[in-house]
Enzyme design. Structure first.
Site, PDB file in Angstrom:
ATOM      1  N   GLY A  18     -30.833 -97.985  24.186  1.00 29.28           N
ATOM      2  CA  GLY A  18     -29.616 -98.058  24.994  1.00 29.28           C
ATOM      3  C   GLY A  18     -28.511 -97.211  24.389  1.00 29.28           C
ATOM      4  O   GLY A  18     -28.313 -97.212  23.168  1.00 29.28           O
ATOM      5  N   ALA A  19     -27.845 -96.471  25.255  1.00 28.26           N
ATOM      6  CA  ALA A  19     -26.681 -95.677  24.818  1.00 28.26           C
ATOM      7  C   ALA A  19     -25.514 -96.007  25.735  1.00 28.26           C
ATOM      8  O   ALA A  19     -24.802 -95.131  26.224  1.00 28.26           O
ATOM      9  CB  ALA A  19     -27.006 -94.184  24.837  1.00 28.26           C
ATOM     10  N   GLY A  20     -25.344 -97.327  25.996  1.00 31.01           N
ATOM     11  CA  GLY A  20     -24.190 -97.785  26.768  1.00 31.01           C
ATOM     12  C   GLY A  20     -23.014 -97.955  25.829  1.00 31.01           C
ATOM     13  O   GLY A  20     -22.872 -97.227  24.837  1.00 31.01           O
ATOM     14  N   GLY A  21     -22.150 -98.943  26.118  1.00 30.51           N
ATOM     15  CA  GLY A  21     -20.953 -99.132  25.303  1.00 30.51           C
ATOM     16  C   GLY A  21     -21.275 -99.313  23.825  1.00 30.51           C
ATOM     17  O   GLY A  21     -20.804 -98.549  22.966  1.00 30.51           O
ATOM     18  N   GLY A  48     -24.431 -99.314  22.043  1.00 33.19           N
ATOM     19  CA  GLY A  48     -25.354 -98.346  21.438  1.00 33.19           C
ATOM     20  C   GLY A  48     -24.726 -96.973  21.323  1.00 33.19           C
ATOM     21  O   GLY A  48     -24.846 -96.299  20.287  1.00 33.19           O
ATOM     22  N   ASN A  77     -24.743-110.014  22.549  1.00 38.13           N
ATOM     23  CA  ASN A  77     -23.983-111.253  22.450  1.00 38.13           C
ATOM     24  C   ASN A  77     -24.921-112.433  22.695  1.00 38.13           C
ATOM     25  O   ASN A  77     -25.921-112.296  23.396  1.00 38.13           O
ATOM     26  CB  ASN A  77     -22.872-111.276  23.507  1.00 38.13           C
ATOM     27  N   LYS A  89     -19.183-115.909  16.614  1.00 37.91           N
ATOM     28  CA  LYS A  89     -18.941-114.888  17.641  1.00 37.91           C
ATOM     29  C   LYS A  89     -19.300-115.428  19.023  1.00 37.91           C
ATOM     30  O   LYS A  89     -18.624-115.159  20.017  1.00 37.91           O
ATOM     31  CB  LYS A  89     -19.753-113.619  17.321  1.00 37.91           C
ATOM     32  N   GLU A 147     -24.219-111.492  32.124  1.00 41.91           N
ATOM     33  CA  GLU A 147     -25.075-112.192  31.147  1.00 41.91           C
ATOM     34  C   GLU A 147     -24.767-113.691  31.116  1.00 41.91           C
ATOM     35  O   GLU A 147     -24.755-114.299  30.055  1.00 41.91           O
ATOM     36  CB  GLU A 147     -24.842-111.605  29.756  1.00 41.91           C
TER      37      GLU A 147
HETATM   38  N1  LIG Z   1     -19.121-103.838  25.608  1.00 40.38           N
HETATM   39  C1  LIG Z   1     -18.553-104.592  24.662  1.00 40.38           C
HETATM   40  O1  LIG Z   1     -17.350-104.464  24.393  1.00 40.38           O
HETATM   41  C2  LIG Z   1     -19.369-105.571  23.892  1.00 40.38           C
HETATM   42  C3  LIG Z   1     -20.686-105.863  24.251  1.00 40.38           C
HETATM   43  N2  LIG Z   1     -21.416-106.725  23.472  1.00 40.38           N
HETATM   44  C4  LIG Z   1     -22.784-107.044  23.828  1.00 40.38           C
HETATM   45  O2  LIG Z   1     -23.617-105.930  23.537  1.00 40.38           O
HETATM   46  C5  LIG Z   1     -24.716-105.878  24.454  1.00 40.38           C
HETATM   47  C6  LIG Z   1     -24.730-104.497  25.110  1.00 40.38           C
HETATM   48  O3  LIG Z   1     -23.535-104.382  25.881  1.00 40.38           O
HETATM   49  P1  LIG Z   1     -22.982-102.982  26.395  1.00 40.38           P
HETATM   50  O4  LIG Z   1     -23.306-101.909  25.456  1.00 40.38           O
HETATM   51  O5  LIG Z   1     -21.571-103.222  26.784  1.00 40.38           O
HETATM   52  O6  LIG Z   1     -23.859-102.782  27.722  1.00 40.38           O
HETATM   53  P2  LIG Z   1     -24.031-101.450  28.584  1.00 40.38           P
HETATM   54  O7  LIG Z   1     -24.458-101.897  29.927  1.00 40.38           O
HETATM   55  O8  LIG Z   1     -22.843-100.580  28.438  1.00 40.38           O
HETATM   56  O9  LIG Z   1     -25.238-100.709  27.852  1.00 40.38           O
HETATM   57  C7  LIG Z   1     -26.521-101.221  27.826  1.00 40.38           C
HETATM   58  C8  LIG Z   1     -27.455-100.042  27.894  1.00 40.38           C
HETATM   59  O10 LIG Z   1     -28.786-100.505  27.672  1.00 40.38           O
HETATM   60  C9  LIG Z   1     -29.598 -99.666  28.403  1.00 40.38           C
HETATM   61  N3  LIG Z   1     -30.934-100.212  28.643  1.00 40.38           N
HETATM   62  C10 LIG Z   1     -31.265-101.407  29.169  1.00 40.38           C
HETATM   63  N4  LIG Z   1     -32.588-101.551  29.239  1.00 40.38           N
HETATM   64  C11 LIG Z   1     -33.113-100.400  28.748  1.00 40.38           C
HETATM   65  C12 LIG Z   1     -34.446 -99.912  28.590  1.00 40.38           C
HETATM   66  N5  LIG Z   1     -35.514-100.656  28.916  1.00 40.38           N
HETATM   67  N6  LIG Z   1     -34.620 -98.683  28.080  1.00 40.38           N
HETATM   68  C13 LIG Z   1     -33.570 -97.922  27.723  1.00 40.38           C
HETATM   69  N7  LIG Z   1     -32.269 -98.318  27.868  1.00 40.38           N
HETATM   70  C14 LIG Z   1     -32.065 -99.543  28.379  1.00 40.38           C
HETATM   71  C15 LIG Z   1     -28.877 -99.451  29.712  1.00 40.38           C
HETATM   72  O11 LIG Z   1     -29.365 -98.284  30.270  1.00 40.38           O
HETATM   73  P3  LIG Z   1     -29.176 -97.834  31.807  1.00 40.38           P
HETATM   74  O12 LIG Z   1     -27.909 -97.025  31.762  1.00 40.38           O
HETATM   75  O13 LIG Z   1     -30.385 -97.032  32.082  1.00 40.38           O
HETATM   76  O14 LIG Z   1     -29.053 -99.086  32.621  1.00 40.38           O
HETATM   77  C16 LIG Z   1     -27.434 -99.361  29.245  1.00 40.38           C
HETATM   78  O15 LIG Z   1     -27.006 -98.032  29.097  1.00 40.38           O
HETATM   79  C17 LIG Z   1     -24.511-107.040  25.426  1.00 40.38           C
HETATM   80  O16 LIG Z   1     -25.241-108.160  25.026  1.00 40.38           O
HETATM   81  C18 LIG Z   1     -23.007-107.318  25.310  1.00 40.38           C
HETATM   82  O17 LIG Z   1     -22.670-108.653  25.647  1.00 40.38           O
HETATM   83  C19 LIG Z   1     -20.922-107.264  22.321  1.00 40.38           C
HETATM   84  C20 LIG Z   1     -19.626-107.000  21.924  1.00 40.38           C
HETATM   85  C21 LIG Z   1     -18.740-106.193  22.722  1.00 40.38           C
HETATM   86  C1  LIG Z   2     -15.448-110.684  22.147  1.00 36.56           C
HETATM   87  C2  LIG Z   2     -15.442-109.460  23.022  1.00 36.56           C
HETATM   88  C3  LIG Z   2     -14.435-109.669  24.118  1.00 36.56           C
HETATM   89  C4  LIG Z   2     -15.004-108.285  22.181  1.00 36.56           C
HETATM   90  O1  LIG Z   2     -15.809-108.143  21.059  1.00 36.56           O
HETATM   91  C5  LIG Z   2     -16.841-109.197  23.502  1.00 36.56           C
HETATM   92  O2  LIG Z   2     -17.789-109.425  22.798  1.00 36.56           O
HETATM   93  C6  LIG Z   2     -17.166-108.674  24.845  1.00 36.56           C
HETATM   94  O3  LIG Z   2     -16.262-108.171  25.516  1.00 36.56           O
HETATM   95  O4  LIG Z   2     -18.332-108.738  25.258  1.00 36.56           O
END
Ligand SMILES: NC(=O)C1=CN([C@@H]2O[C@H](COP(=O)(O)OP(=O)(O)OC[C@H]3O[C@@H](n4cnc5c(N)ncnc54)[C@H](OP(=O)(O)O)[C@@H]3O)[C@@H](O)[C@H]2O)C=CC1
Ligand SMILES: CC(C)(CO)C(=O)C(=O)O
Length: 305
Positions: free
Chosen positions: A7-10, A12, A102, A185, A267
């Protein structure tokens, strides 16, 4: 040390981008649409310093070969089963898996699939999202990442992974009690996500509306459930949570609210649902209300799709 990030979302994208900028051996494992975006570069807009990586190393499930020393998992909980199948070929005998999701239930799922000894605990405190153009928007100064052995204490492999993750431009440390910190957390995110999703507003807005007691009521319920499960939040975590959740100027809203606002999946099962399953007979009426609210959102979303 070779590191693969699923994953390279927020999450990753942010931590992977910082690691690449610091010269670490990191590859993103992404799906085709994200791969197409990343082929044009990875951009991070952050108060800790912007970053532009023209060609981040990436693979898809079709081009993935060999195993990695570390596999970091940064998908959403609802994508975990698919993510597990996707990372499986990269997991060898010595591979260590570091989930950054999370919640808590994902640890059981990963340990059941890959063996308990392969999985570390981990979490992050950061507020990031993908912007409309596929870049990473980081909203404040916090970029905390922690990991550690689920059994607690130090280990040689955690020390080695720590050497790779440390000094890479974000706030990293190894935890000797990662399970306790993950519970702390989880209490914070379950409270923040429940309050901000119920009210469709940031923490400061909720206080401005005279409803700060709802947030604190949610916090008390989540803290009580954590205590029942043998992980009462420590004094420092309790104070930090109260300080942040009673800050009338706070713009904090959970990433779950941002997911709702773009009409995406949430989630709820992993954050509120799993905590309610661990509540046993303890009444947690506010958390139940928040969970019902999110389930109704999911039901409507499914009906209309
Ligand atoms: N965003 C935040 O501020 C915070 C998030 N978190 C937690 O971190 C976790 C990730 O969140 P976040 O990064 O925001 O989510 P995002 O949706 O931004 O990123 C998740 C990424 O995972 C990718 N993905 C999912 N399944 C696969 C797969 N099978 N193969 C390849 N890539 C895959 C998705 O790809 P695709 O684009 O193809 O769908 C997507 O880009 C969650 O559990 C969240 O609760 C924790 C703290 C803060
Ligand atoms: C606690 C917080 C709000 C920031 O780390 C978070 O984990 C989220 O937005 O998913």
């Amino acid at each position: 040390m070779r590191c693969l990030i699923l994953g390279a979302g927020g999450i990753g994208g942010y931590f992977g981008g910082r690691l690449l900028a610091a010269g670490r051996d990191v590859t993103f494992l992404v799906r085709p649409a994200r791969a197409a975006r990343l082929a044009q570069g990875l951009r991070i807009i952050s108060p800790r310093g912007d970053l532009a990586l023209p060609a981040p190393p990436l693979v898809t499930s079709q081009t993935l070969t060999g195993t990695y020393d570390v596999v970091m998992v940064s998908c959403k909980a609802y994508d975990l089963e698919n993510a597990i199948d996707t990372i499986a070929p990269a997991v060898g005998r010595e591979t260590v898996i570091v989930p950054l999701l999370n919640g808590f239930g994902h640890l059981d799922t990963l340990r059941a699939r890959f063996g308990a000894e392969r999985v570390l605990g981990g979490y992050c405190l950061i507020s990031v999202t993908l912007d409309g153009e596929g870049g990473i928007a980081h909203f404040n100064q916090a970029d905390v990442l922690r990991l550690g052995e689920i059994a607690g204490g130090p280990s040689e492999r955690v020390r080695a992974i720590g050497a790779m993750l440390g000094g890479a431009g974000f706030d990293f440390a190894v935890s000797d009690d990662i399970v306790q910190e993950m519970w702390e957390k989880w209490v914070f995110i379950a409270t923040t996500a429940s309050a901000t999703c119920l009210m469709r507003a940031a923490i400061g807005d909720i206080i401005g509306a005279g409803a700060g007691d709802v947030t604190l009521g949610l916090l008390a319920e989540c803290e009580a459930i954590a205590s029942d499960n043998g992980h009462p939040p420590g004094e420092a975590a309790r104070k930090r949570a109260r300080d942040q959740l009673t800050d009338a100027t706070s713009p904090i809203m959970a990433s779950m609210l941002r997911d709702i606002e773009r009409g995406g999946p949430v989630e709820a099962d992993a954050i509120q649902g799993e905590m309610l399953r661990r509540a046993g007979d303890r009444p947690a009426p506010l958390l139940r209300l928040a969970h019902a609210h999110l389930r109704a959102y999911e039901a409507r979303r499914a009906r209309q799709s």
